[in-house]
Design a protein around this motif. Structure first.
Motif, short mmCIF file in Angstrom:
data_model
loop_
_atom_site.label_atom_id
_atom_site.label_comp_id
_atom_site.label_asym_id
_atom_site.label_seq_id
_atom_site.Cartn_x
_atom_site.Cartn_y
_atom_site.Cartn_z
N ILE A 102 0.92 -1.13 -0.06
CA ILE A 102 -0.21 -0.17 -0.41
C ILE A 102 1.00 0.82 0.34
N GLY A 103 0.81 2.05 -1.03
CA GLY A 103 1.60 3.39 -0.96
C GLY A 103 1.11 4.75 -0.13
N ASP A 104 1.40 5.50 -0.19
CA ASP A 104 1.20 6.78 0.62
C ASP A 104 0.22 7.70 0.07
N LYS A 105 -0.76 7.30 -1.00
CA LYS A 105 -1.14 8.33 -2.03
C LYS A 105 -2.76 7.75 -2.28
N GLY A 106 -3.46 8.40 -1.61
CA GLY A 106 -4.95 8.23 -1.34
C GLY A 106 -5.69 8.32 -2.33
N PRO A 107 -7.01 7.89 -2.97
CA PRO A 107 -8.01 8.68 -1.00
C PRO A 107 -7.82 7.62 -0.88
N PHE A 108 -7.74 7.64 0.67
CA PHE A 108 -8.24 6.54 1.38
C PHE A 108 -9.85 6.40 2.05
N TYR A 109 -10.22 5.36 2.63
CA TYR A 109 -11.71 5.51 2.75
C TYR A 109 -11.90 4.35 4.23
N ALA A 110 -12.47 5.08 5.39
CA ALA A 110 -12.86 3.66 6.32
C ALA A 110 -13.99 4.11 6.90
N PHE A 111 -14.66 2.64 8.02
CA PHE A 111 -15.61 3.02 7.79
C PHE A 111 -15.72 2.34 9.22
N VAL A 112 -16.54 2.52 10.35
CA VAL A 112 -17.30 2.11 11.74
C VAL A 112 -17.51 0.76 11.01
N GLY A 113 -17.37 -0.12 11.87
CA GLY A 113 -18.28 -1.85 10.76
C GLY A 113 -18.80 -2.73 12.63
N ALA A 114 -19.90 -2.96 12.62
CA ALA A 114 -20.14 -4.66 13.71
C ALA A 114 -20.35 -5.83 12.82
N SER A 115 -20.00 -6.84 13.54
CA SER A 115 -20.83 -7.66 12.77
C SER A 115 -21.74 -8.60 14.42
N TYR A 116 -23.19 -8.49 13.56
CA TYR A 116 -24.22 -9.14 14.25
C TYR A 116 -24.67 -10.27 14.30
N ILE A 117 -24.94 -11.54 14.73
CA ILE A 117 -25.52 -12.60 14.30
C ILE A 117 -26.79 -12.73 15.08
N TYR A 118 -27.77 -12.53 14.71
CA TYR A 118 -29.12 -12.82 15.35
C TYR A 118 -29.95 -14.25 14.40
N SER A 119 -29.78 -15.41 15.38
CA SER A 119 -30.13 -16.20 15.19
C SER A 119 -31.81 -16.95 16.29
N THR A 120 -32.29 -18.34 16.11
CA THR A 120 -32.38 -19.06 17.12
C THR A 120 -31.64 -19.82 17.43
N VAL A 121 -32.16 -20.38 18.86
CA VAL A 121 -31.42 -21.09 19.65
C VAL A 121 -31.98 -22.44 19.31
N GLY A 122 -31.53 -23.56 19.86
CA GLY A 122 -32.40 -25.24 19.59
C GLY A 122 -31.69 -26.28 18.88
N GLY A 123 -33.23 -26.18 17.58
CA GLY A 123 -32.63 -26.94 16.47
C GLY A 123 -32.83 -28.35 16.14
N LEU A 124 -31.82 -28.86 15.63
CA LEU A 124 -32.16 -30.60 15.50
C LEU A 124 -30.92 -30.93 16.61
N ASP A 125 -31.79 -32.40 16.83
CA ASP A 125 -30.46 -33.41 17.57
C ASP A 125 -29.61 -33.66 17.00
N VAL A 126 -28.15 -33.32 17.16
CA VAL A 126 -26.79 -34.42 16.25
C VAL A 126 -26.23 -34.51 17.32
N ASN A 127 -25.13 -35.91 16.42
CA ASN A 127 -24.40 -37.23 17.62
C ASN A 127 -23.24 -35.66 17.67
N THR A 128 -21.62 -36.54 17.93
CA THR A 128 -20.45 -35.40 18.02
C THR A 128 -19.94 -35.75 17.15
N SER A 129 -20.63 -36.24 15.65
CA SER A 129 -20.02 -36.19 14.33
C SER A 129 -21.08 -35.61 13.49
#
Length: 88
Positions: A1-28
């Motif tokens: 990366i050089g020192d020439k722009g333009p440069f851009y920045a943003f603030v972000g956050a990752s969120y995962i919304y979901s249900t809990v429960g689901g299917l029964d599984v074995n150890t595999s």
């Protein structure tokens, strides 16, 4: 990366919304049939589809973020490994 722009920045956050429960599984991470014991051949569940009540039978979810995302990565890797082994 050089020192020439333009440069851009943003603030972000990752969120995962979901249900809990689901299917029964074995150890595999194979999905179990209606008897809760016999795996369904070739069917795997990962992430929140097999999360249970998120590591606690006392409450439905934990109070910190990232737990579901971490399980999604981990269970995906484990199920992939199990599926490859099953094909050998």
């Amino acid at each position: 990366i050089g020192d020439k722009g333009p440069f851009y920045a943003f603030v972000g956050a990752s969120y995962i919304y979901s249900t809990v429960g689901g299917l029964d599984v074995n150890t595999s991470l194979q999905v179990l049939g209606s008897d809760n014991a016999t795996p369904i051949n070739g069917l795997y569940a990962v992430g929140t589809d097999c999360l249970g009540v998120l590591f606690s039978e006392q409450r439905e979810y934990v109070t910190y973020g990232g737990a579901a995302q971490g399980w999604a990565y981990t269970s995906g890797r484990l199920a992939g490994k199990a599926a490859v082994e099953a094909l050998k």
